[in-house]
Design an enzyme around this catalytic site. Sequence first.
Site, PDB file in Angstrom:
ATOM      1  N   HIS A 152       0.806  -1.228   0.000  1.00 47.79           N
ATOM      2  CA  HIS A 152       0.000   0.000   0.000  1.00 47.79           C
ATOM      3  C   HIS A 152       0.834   1.271   0.000  1.00 47.79           C
ATOM      4  CE1 HIS A 152       0.973  -0.075   4.259  1.00 47.79           C
ATOM      5  NE2 HIS A 152       0.559   1.168   4.347  1.00 47.79           N
TER       6      HIS A 152
HETATM    7  C1  UD1 Z   1      -2.449   5.590   5.764  1.00 44.60           C
HETATM    8  C2  UD1 Z   1      -1.164   6.085   6.423  1.00 44.60           C
HETATM    9  C3  UD1 Z   1      -0.094   5.020   6.305  1.00 44.60           C
HETATM   10  C4  UD1 Z   1      -0.583   3.693   6.821  1.00 44.60           C
HETATM   11  C5  UD1 Z   1      -1.865   3.321   6.100  1.00 44.60           C
HETATM   12  C6  UD1 Z   1      -2.431   2.015   6.570  1.00 44.60           C
HETATM   13  C7  UD1 Z   1      -0.703   8.496   6.344  1.00 44.60           C
HETATM   14  C8  UD1 Z   1       0.097   9.550   5.679  1.00 44.60           C
HETATM   15  N1  UD1 Z   1      -0.655   7.287   5.775  1.00 44.60           N
HETATM   16  O1  UD1 Z   1      -2.182   5.427   4.371  1.00 44.60           O
HETATM   17  O2  UD1 Z   1       1.035   5.422   7.057  1.00 44.60           O
HETATM   18  O3  UD1 Z   1       0.405   2.730   6.606  1.00 44.60           O
HETATM   19  O4  UD1 Z   1      -2.829   4.356   6.323  1.00 44.60           O
HETATM   20  O5  UD1 Z   1      -3.587   1.682   5.878  1.00 44.60           O
HETATM   21  O6  UD1 Z   1      -1.345   8.757   7.336  1.00 44.60           O
HETATM   22  N2  UD1 Z   1      -9.495   4.844   1.504  1.00 44.60           N
HETATM   23  C9  UD1 Z   1     -10.678   4.159   1.433  1.00 44.60           C
HETATM   24  N3  UD1 Z   1     -11.294   3.826   2.609  1.00 44.60           N
HETATM   25  C10 UD1 Z   1     -10.793   4.158   3.821  1.00 44.60           C
HETATM   26  C11 UD1 Z   1      -9.600   4.868   3.879  1.00 44.60           C
HETATM   27  C12 UD1 Z   1      -8.950   5.201   2.712  1.00 44.60           C
HETATM   28  O7  UD1 Z   1     -11.163   3.850   0.365  1.00 44.60           O
HETATM   29  O8  UD1 Z   1     -11.414   3.799   4.843  1.00 44.60           O
HETATM   30  C13 UD1 Z   1      -8.799   5.181   0.230  1.00 44.60           C
HETATM   31  C14 UD1 Z   1      -9.129   6.565  -0.266  1.00 44.60           C
HETATM   32  O9  UD1 Z   1      -9.165   6.527  -1.643  1.00 44.60           O
HETATM   33  C15 UD1 Z   1      -7.918   7.374   0.185  1.00 44.60           C
HETATM   34  C16 UD1 Z   1      -6.799   6.334   0.058  1.00 44.60           C
HETATM   35  O10 UD1 Z   1      -7.404   5.100   0.443  1.00 44.60           O
HETATM   36  O11 UD1 Z   1      -7.738   8.496  -0.565  1.00 44.60           O
HETATM   37  C17 UD1 Z   1      -5.632   6.602   0.940  1.00 44.60           C
HETATM   38  O12 UD1 Z   1      -6.032   6.752   2.306  1.00 44.60           O
HETATM   39  P1  UD1 Z   1      -5.128   7.640   3.324  1.00 44.60           P
HETATM   40  O13 UD1 Z   1      -5.689   7.591   4.680  1.00 44.60           O
HETATM   41  O14 UD1 Z   1      -4.896   8.976   2.716  1.00 44.60           O
HETATM   42  O15 UD1 Z   1      -3.729   6.920   3.266  1.00 44.60           O
HETATM   43  P2  UD1 Z   1      -3.348   5.363   3.312  1.00 44.60           P
HETATM   44  O16 UD1 Z   1      -2.716   5.017   2.012  1.00 44.60           O
HETATM   45  O17 UD1 Z   1      -4.470   4.530   3.801  1.00 44.60           O
END
Ligand code: UD1
Length: 351
Positions: free
Chosen positions: A201
């Site tokens: 991820h």
């Molecule tokens: C975040 C953390 C990362 C951690 C990871 C674990 C930061 C900078 N990054 O990354 O350190 O390892 O979580 O999962 O805080 N999304 C969904 N559903 C959700 C949440 C996210 O669909 O419940 C999708 C959305 O499109 C979103 C993307 O995932 O834009 C990224 O989510 P985000 O929280 O920005 O970062 P992660 O890649 O999950």
Amino acid sequence: MLVAGARPNFMKVAPLRAELDRRGRPSTLVHTGQHYDSTMSDVFFDELAIRPPDVHLEVGSGSHAVQTARIMEAFEPVLLKKRPSWLVVPGDVNSSLACSLVAAKLGVRVAHLEAGLRSRDWSMPEEVNRVVTDRVSDLLLAPSADAVDNLEAEGCPRHRIALVGNIMADTLTANLERANSRPTLVDLGLEPKSYGLVTLHRPSNVDDPDDLSRLLDVLNVIATSLPLIWPLHPRVLPTLERIGGAGRLHTIGPVSYLDSIALQSSARLVLTDSGGVQEETTILGVPCVTLRTTTERPITVSEGTNQLVGTDRSAILRAVERIEQGEISGRRPDLWDGKSAHRVCDALRVA
Ligand code: UD1
């Protein structure tokens, strides 16, 4: 007050919230809503019987600036109203950074759980979050001796650092039997030790179609002789769609905590770019190949079962070969013993 926002936070706050309850000092839990899908959040509360959040900020996704700012804006009035004696923030996600900054500016004491980890790779958003969160924290709760060394090298006074061990080991130790008694493997048609688990991820691996394609080419070579199962993080979906799927890899949706532990503990090997999975495989004694060039958790390599190989094709294949030859073994680092929540409460002087 405890903060949890993203998937890797929930298994870290679970034992601490329970231990504070046991000590008659119930915590206020603030969920920022950084992760909001039920498969990324609710299922962890259910499985780990975490008392539900007292406050939900519901910020959702956004760019780093937008997400961090939204959390700060929503969290400030909560902190002003409650004025806790301590704010405990786990991990290195945007929620950790945002809430610790708000608390530092309001003069609320901050304890950072998982302090002192350093990848020294500033292109990782988590590295920025770690360094800033540590810098504004009053109490640095370190998981391992190398983390203490990092903090001291940056000039953090020793009296502000407490070596508490890895709180993920508390949750893992308490739930391993439950995880292994689930039908996870049977449901997926897997035999113990006859498959590999993949988790990916990191933006550097999954955001760019060319990077992900190159990585999947190598994983597909491995999958010709060892079935690979890949629970997909939602972040990967748009890129995977663009490159037309994962080939021989068996993809499934995000898995719950117990299913993740069941899949890790029975895997012949794990290929990952996650931080937490590097630690969980070391605790479980399962060989891990980390598809990154740096790690903030070097103890999983020096003492545990982890090999840090980057994304180079021959390096990955060589690491898998070493595992198949039985060359990889490891031990549990000191204080990864399932008793970290006690030490955290003691460091916070919660009697
Ligand atoms: C975040 C953390 C990362 C951690 C990871 C674990 C930061 C900078 N990054 O990354 O350190 O390892 O979580 O999962 O805080 N999304 C969904 N559903 C959700 C949440 C996210 O669909 O419940 C999708 C959305 O499109 C979103 C993307 O995932 O834009 C990224 O989510 P985000 O929280 O920005 O970062 P992660 O890649 O999950």
